[in-house]
Design a protein around this motif. Structure first.
Motif, PDB file in Angstrom:
ATOM      1  N   GLY A 211       0.763  -1.228   0.000  1.00 26.43           N
ATOM      2  CA  GLY A 211       0.000   0.000   0.000  1.00 26.43           C
ATOM      3  C   GLY A 211       0.794   1.277   0.000  1.00 26.43           C
ATOM      4  N   ALA A 212       2.076   1.228  -0.385  1.00 22.23           N
ATOM      5  CA  ALA A 212       2.859   2.462  -0.500  1.00 22.23           C
ATOM      6  C   ALA A 212       2.172   3.410  -1.473  1.00 22.23           C
ATOM      7  CB  ALA A 212       4.275   2.160  -0.982  1.00 22.23           C
ATOM      8  N   ALA A 213       2.175   4.699  -1.137  1.00 23.01           N
ATOM      9  CA  ALA A 213       1.534   5.684  -2.005  1.00 23.01           C
ATOM     10  C   ALA A 213       2.241   5.772  -3.349  1.00 23.01           C
ATOM     11  CB  ALA A 213       1.518   7.047  -1.321  1.00 23.01           C
ATOM     12  N   GLU A 214       3.562   5.687  -3.327  1.00 21.96           N
ATOM     13  CA  GLU A 214       4.362   5.679  -4.555  1.00 21.96           C
ATOM     14  C   GLU A 214       5.765   5.207  -4.200  1.00 21.96           C
ATOM     15  OE1 GLU A 214       6.030  10.200  -4.908  1.00 21.96           O
ATOM     16  OE2 GLU A 214       3.928   9.901  -5.460  1.00 21.96           O
ATOM     17  N   VAL A 215       6.441   4.671  -5.196  1.00 20.86           N
ATOM     18  CA  VAL A 215       7.824   4.217  -5.013  1.00 20.86           C
ATOM     19  C   VAL A 215       8.656   4.731  -6.175  1.00 20.86           C
ATOM     20  CG1 VAL A 215       9.401   2.263  -4.800  1.00 20.86           C
ATOM     21  CG2 VAL A 215       7.136   2.119  -3.771  1.00 20.86           C
ATOM     22  N   ALA A 216       9.729   5.434  -5.876  1.00 25.45           N
ATOM     23  CA  ALA A 216      10.691   5.872  -6.884  1.00 25.45           C
ATOM     24  C   ALA A 216      12.018   5.190  -6.599  1.00 25.45           C
ATOM     25  CB  ALA A 216      10.852   7.388  -6.863  1.00 25.45           C
ATOM     26  N   GLY A 217      12.744   4.862  -7.652  1.00 20.27           N
ATOM     27  CA  GLY A 217      13.997   4.143  -7.492  1.00 20.27           C
ATOM     28  C   GLY A 217      15.136   4.804  -8.231  1.00 20.27           C
ATOM     29  N   ILE A 218      16.201   5.130  -7.512  1.00 18.86           N
ATOM     30  CA  ILE A 218      17.389   5.741  -8.106  1.00 18.86           C
ATOM     31  C   ILE A 218      18.304   4.633  -8.608  1.00 18.86           C
ATOM     32  CG2 ILE A 218      19.394   7.220  -7.673  1.00 18.86           C
ATOM     33  CD1 ILE A 218      17.777   8.431  -5.320  1.00 18.86           C
ATOM     34  N   CYS A 219      18.741   4.733  -9.844  1.00 18.06           N
ATOM     35  CA  CYS A 219      19.650   3.722 -10.390  1.00 18.06           C
ATOM     36  C   CYS A 219      20.778   4.417 -11.142  1.00 18.06           C
ATOM     37  CB  CYS A 219      18.924   2.732 -11.293  1.00 18.06           C
ATOM     38  SG  CYS A 219      17.921   3.474 -12.582  1.00 18.06           S
ATOM     39  N   ARG A 220      21.944   3.827 -11.083  1.00 14.89           N
ATOM     40  CA  ARG A 220      23.125   4.407 -11.714  1.00 14.89           C
ATOM     41  C   ARG A 220      23.136   4.186 -13.213  1.00 14.89           C
ATOM     42  NH1 ARG A 220      28.718   2.420  -9.287  1.00 14.89           N
ATOM     43  NH2 ARG A 220      27.895   0.482 -10.145  1.00 14.89           N
TER      44      ARG A 220
END
Length: 229
Positions: free
Chosen positions: A78-87
């Motif tokens: 139920g996370a509102a949103e997920v952002a992921g940093i990638c190299r």
């Protein structure tokens, strides 16, 4: 069976307490089972400790197996949103397919914006990126450090958000055998429906090639060693 928490690694035979050996369901392949311990267990335990429901989550090293599982399972919880940093940009399409918004590590302004909005950051890198995130986060945010892939530490200041360190070994002493088996009872169905990175199997004699693959930037697969004679 997975002979986990026994003594020694990189062995063809491992001795472990029978109560800690984990049965593998028939629907789980040997390749899935070989990667079911550290990353999936770490992701599951972190999400148990730091509930993502209704919260904005930001990941570093999002293209890693653990980062990808954290993102997928946070959304399921139920996370509102997920952002992921990638190299590496090679991970962007895979992350997007998992429902994780990909962000290039070079996009400093966008990272600052995401960090300022984040309720929880799960960081596996440390170093300059961790420092940047801490500088940008709100004081009521939560920063969970579970790795130091950069090899560099970060410094803490009083005005920073709450920081927690997660190490899977610190959790094991408090997990009894029944809870241990129950954790894998939860992991198997999650793994079966999750997008995981690919793998390339190498024999023990091919260890140099396995290391060369591991060091490739932006790789989409993980080397797996087959120790059978």
């Amino acid at each position: 069976m997975l002979p986990l928490r026994g003594e020694g690694t990189w062995q063809r035979v491992v001795s472990c307490p029978a109560a800690l050996a984990v049965p593998v369901p028939d629907a789980i392949t040997d390749l899935q089972a070989s990667r079911a311990y550290i990353n999936p267990l770490a992701a599951l335990l972190m999400l148990d400790l730091y509930n993502p429901a209704g919260r904005r989550v930001l990941l570093t090293a999002a293209g890693s197996d653990c980062g990808r599982l954290l993102g997928q399972w946070a959304l399921q919880r139920g996370a509102a949103e997920v952002a992921g940093i990638c190299r590496s940009p090679a991970h962007a399409d895979t992350l997007a397919a998992c429902g994780i918004t990909p962000v290039a590590q070079s996009e400093r302004m966008r990272i600052d914006q995401l960090a300022a909005a984040a309720d929880i950051v799960f960081d596996a890198t440390g170093g300059a990126l961790a420092q940047q995130l801490l500088e940008a986060m709100r004081p009521d945010g939560l920063f969970v450090c579970y790795g130091l892939l950069s090899g560099q530490p970060f410094t803490l200041q009083r005005r920073y958000p709450t920081v927690r360190w997660f190490h899977i070994r610190n959790c094991l002493a408090d997990i009894g055998t029944a809870q241990w088996q129950a954790l894998f009872g939860r992991i198997w169905p999650l793994l079966a429906q999750s997008r995981c990175g690919g793998a390339h199997i190498y024999s023990l004699e091919e260890w140099r090639a396995a290391l060369a693959l591991y060091r490739q930037p932006g790789r989409q697969v993980k080397p797996v060693m087959d120790l059978q004679p």
